[in-house]
Design an enzyme around this catalytic site. Sequence first.
Site, short mmCIF file in Angstrom:
data_model
loop_
_atom_site.label_atom_id
_atom_site.label_comp_id
_atom_site.label_asym_id
_atom_site.label_seq_id
_atom_site.Cartn_x
_atom_site.Cartn_y
_atom_site.Cartn_z
N GLU A 43 62.12 75.92 50.36
CA GLU A 43 61.98 75.37 49.01
C GLU A 43 61.27 74.03 49.18
O GLU A 43 61.87 73.07 49.65
CB GLU A 43 63.37 75.12 48.39
CG GLU A 43 64.23 76.34 48.25
CD GLU A 43 63.88 77.19 47.05
OE1 GLU A 43 63.10 76.71 46.20
OE2 GLU A 43 64.34 78.33 46.98
N GLU A 45 51.90 65.11 46.11
CA GLU A 45 53.24 64.86 45.57
C GLU A 45 53.63 63.41 45.87
O GLU A 45 53.67 63.00 47.03
CB GLU A 45 54.25 65.81 46.22
CG GLU A 45 55.62 65.67 45.62
CD GLU A 45 56.66 66.55 46.30
OE1 GLU A 45 56.71 66.56 47.55
OE2 GLU A 45 57.42 67.21 45.59
N CYS A 95 61.78 67.59 42.90
CA CYS A 95 60.74 68.50 43.38
C CYS A 95 59.95 69.12 42.23
O CYS A 95 58.76 69.32 42.33
CB CYS A 95 61.38 69.58 44.24
SG CYS A 95 62.75 70.38 43.41
N LYS A 149 72.57 70.40 57.76
CA LYS A 149 72.15 69.04 58.06
C LYS A 149 71.64 68.37 56.80
O LYS A 149 70.58 68.74 56.28
CB LYS A 149 71.02 69.05 59.09
CG LYS A 149 70.74 67.69 59.64
CD LYS A 149 69.32 67.54 60.17
CE LYS A 149 68.40 66.92 59.16
NZ LYS A 149 68.77 65.58 58.70
P1 NAD Z 1 61.80 65.97 54.22
O1 NAD Z 1 61.02 67.22 54.43
O2 NAD Z 1 61.31 64.72 54.81
O3 NAD Z 1 63.28 66.16 54.77
C1 NAD Z 1 64.07 67.28 54.38
C2 NAD Z 1 65.11 67.52 55.45
O4 NAD Z 1 64.46 67.91 56.64
C3 NAD Z 1 65.93 66.29 55.80
O5 NAD Z 1 67.27 66.67 56.07
C4 NAD Z 1 65.25 65.80 57.06
O6 NAD Z 1 66.09 65.03 57.88
C5 NAD Z 1 64.90 67.11 57.72
N1 NAD Z 1 63.86 67.03 58.72
C6 NAD Z 1 62.93 66.06 58.91
N2 NAD Z 1 62.17 66.35 59.96
C7 NAD Z 1 62.58 67.54 60.44
C8 NAD Z 1 62.17 68.38 61.51
N3 NAD Z 1 61.15 68.07 62.29
N4 NAD Z 1 62.83 69.54 61.70
C9 NAD Z 1 63.83 69.90 60.90
N5 NAD Z 1 64.28 69.14 59.88
C10 NAD Z 1 63.66 67.99 59.65
O7 NAD Z 1 62.00 65.88 52.65
P2 NAD Z 1 62.74 64.71 51.84
O8 NAD Z 1 61.84 63.53 51.90
O9 NAD Z 1 64.15 64.61 52.25
O10 NAD Z 1 62.74 65.33 50.38
C11 NAD Z 1 61.66 65.30 49.55
C12 NAD Z 1 60.89 66.61 49.59
O11 NAD Z 1 61.74 67.70 49.30
C13 NAD Z 1 59.81 66.65 48.53
O12 NAD Z 1 58.64 67.23 49.05
C14 NAD Z 1 60.41 67.56 47.48
O13 NAD Z 1 59.48 68.18 46.63
C15 NAD Z 1 61.16 68.53 48.30
N6 NAD Z 1 62.18 69.18 47.50
C16 NAD Z 1 62.02 70.51 47.16
C17 NAD Z 1 62.97 71.14 46.36
C18 NAD Z 1 62.85 72.58 45.95
O14 NAD Z 1 63.84 73.18 45.55
N7 NAD Z 1 61.68 73.19 46.05
C19 NAD Z 1 64.07 70.41 45.92
C20 NAD Z 1 64.19 69.07 46.28
C21 NAD Z 1 63.24 68.48 47.09
#
Ligand code: NAD
Length: 485
Positions: free
Chosen positions: A255, A389, A289, A180
């Site tokens: 992650e 963050e 991230c 997803k």
């Molecule tokens: P997010 O957590 O809002 O969303 C990530 C994914 O989870 C999306 O596909 C979203 O639709 C889905 N999601 C949302 N609610 C959910 C739920 N209740 N159950 C299951 N899935 C759900 O994150 P974002 O805003 O898309 O991305 C930014 C975040 O990602 C930042 O915190 C960033 O640091 C982190 N990030 C981490 C890494 C890493 O490798 N550590 C890499 C990139 C981004």
Amino acid sequence: MTAEAIQNKLFINGEFVDARSGETFATTNPATEEKITDVASAGADDVDAAVRAARAQMEPGSDWQKMKPRDRAKILWRIADMLSARAADIGRIETIDNGKPIFESQYVDTPAAAECLYYFAGWSGKVTGETIPIADNAFTYTLREPVGVVGAITPWNFPLMLAVWKIAPALACGNTVVIKPASNTSLSLLKFAEYAKECGLPAGVLNVIPGRGSVVGNALVDHPGVDAIAFTGSAEVGRGIMARAAKTLKKVSLELGGKSPNIVFADADLEAAARGALNAIFYGKGEVCAAGSRLLVEESAHDELMAKVTERANKMVAADPLHPKTRLGALVSKEQMETVLSYIEAGKSDGAKLVAGGERTDIGTGKGYFVKPTIFDDVEVDHRIAREEIFGPVLATIRFKDADDAIAKGNATVYGLAAAVWTRDISKAHRIARSIKAGTVWINSYNLYDPALPFGGFKESGFGRDQGRDALEKYTQTKSVWVNL
Ligand code: NAD
């Protein structure tokens, strides 16, 4: 490239299909605020269909299970070749969907995704068990088997690359994937699925199901047919996934976010450190991230470094992400821009000194979610902009006295994703690298990645590693076989 080239349907069992409910959601170009297309929005029944298709390919005798590991590798390699050849097309899709400069999507992210596929293609057939001598009357050995159906959930900042970081090792190990993408940015991964199909990936091995996080994410995490969840995203959502996955005791890897310290000592090459500090926070509009969002500067080098950093930041101008010379694009959405602007207000009200940027900007069109490269000086470790963050182009500068102070302030965060140290003293560099609690530490550099090098978090940045040999751990399980002689 024409608009028709965009894929906007679910990819289930090798076909592009509408959601069973017929529902869609609009996806917007954040640089123009115009709708690109309506994307099919999966529901729980679509997730179920995708998981069934993926399960069928895990059954003994299926095309995927019968395939020799080396033939799996050939498919991954072909997809990598196709990504490389079509980097301009898929890069453009990524840029209009995410707002990142085409320079990044075409010349950095897509080649990185291709390299990841090449690297893990090489592992196919080399993930082996061992024979373990235990007694004269026994022949004992281990098998490294795939975990099964992997449910992957990925964020919007590197939509293609981070998805491939999960798909490549999972498929190399013989698993199947239901993934997803973030709803803001589903288009590049759907295009990837089209390429994978063209390259001969059997139907059902990879399924892409865009939709709302709460609906698709929950259905995927709850589904008894999913064996493991590989998540990249925020700590908040990661926590919820882990709690939810406990019900079916799925293998989970997370992650998550970061608040990474970029530590500059007075004995560093300050010119290089200034360039590095900008790359650390403004590459990818700070929606990275591992962004070096906390610049820790030794007192005696503070004024000189800050003069260099602010001068360069003021020269960075947001521009049309599709222009090849653009280095600062649009934030992914209005909502994200508003979050970033509210953190800028928090920085000011906590008493930090704004020395660059600090406001929304535009590229002469009056449209788009652009924010100026923003730098705060005199930030204290307990300020919100030093702890939380932000995920945008906002740098918090903190002074330190000596190495111990740098380590204490560097580690003064719940996160532990990445860090960097700038110094000409090689012993100090390695001592700091050992003392910082983070999954990656760069020395005299920032934001360098390679598919052979594991990437992932300490502390609340999560657990499990993408990339490198370590990633194979997430996608395999060990079976012990005991033969009585
Ligand atoms: P997010 O957590 O809002 O969303 C990530 C994914 O989870 C999306 O596909 C979203 O639709 C889905 N999601 C949302 N609610 C959910 C739920 N209740 N159950 C299951 N899935 C759900 O994150 P974002 O805003 O898309 O991305 C930014 C975040 O990602 C930042 O915190 C960033 O640091 C982190 N990030 C981490 C890494 C890493 O490798 N550590 C890499 C990139 C981004």
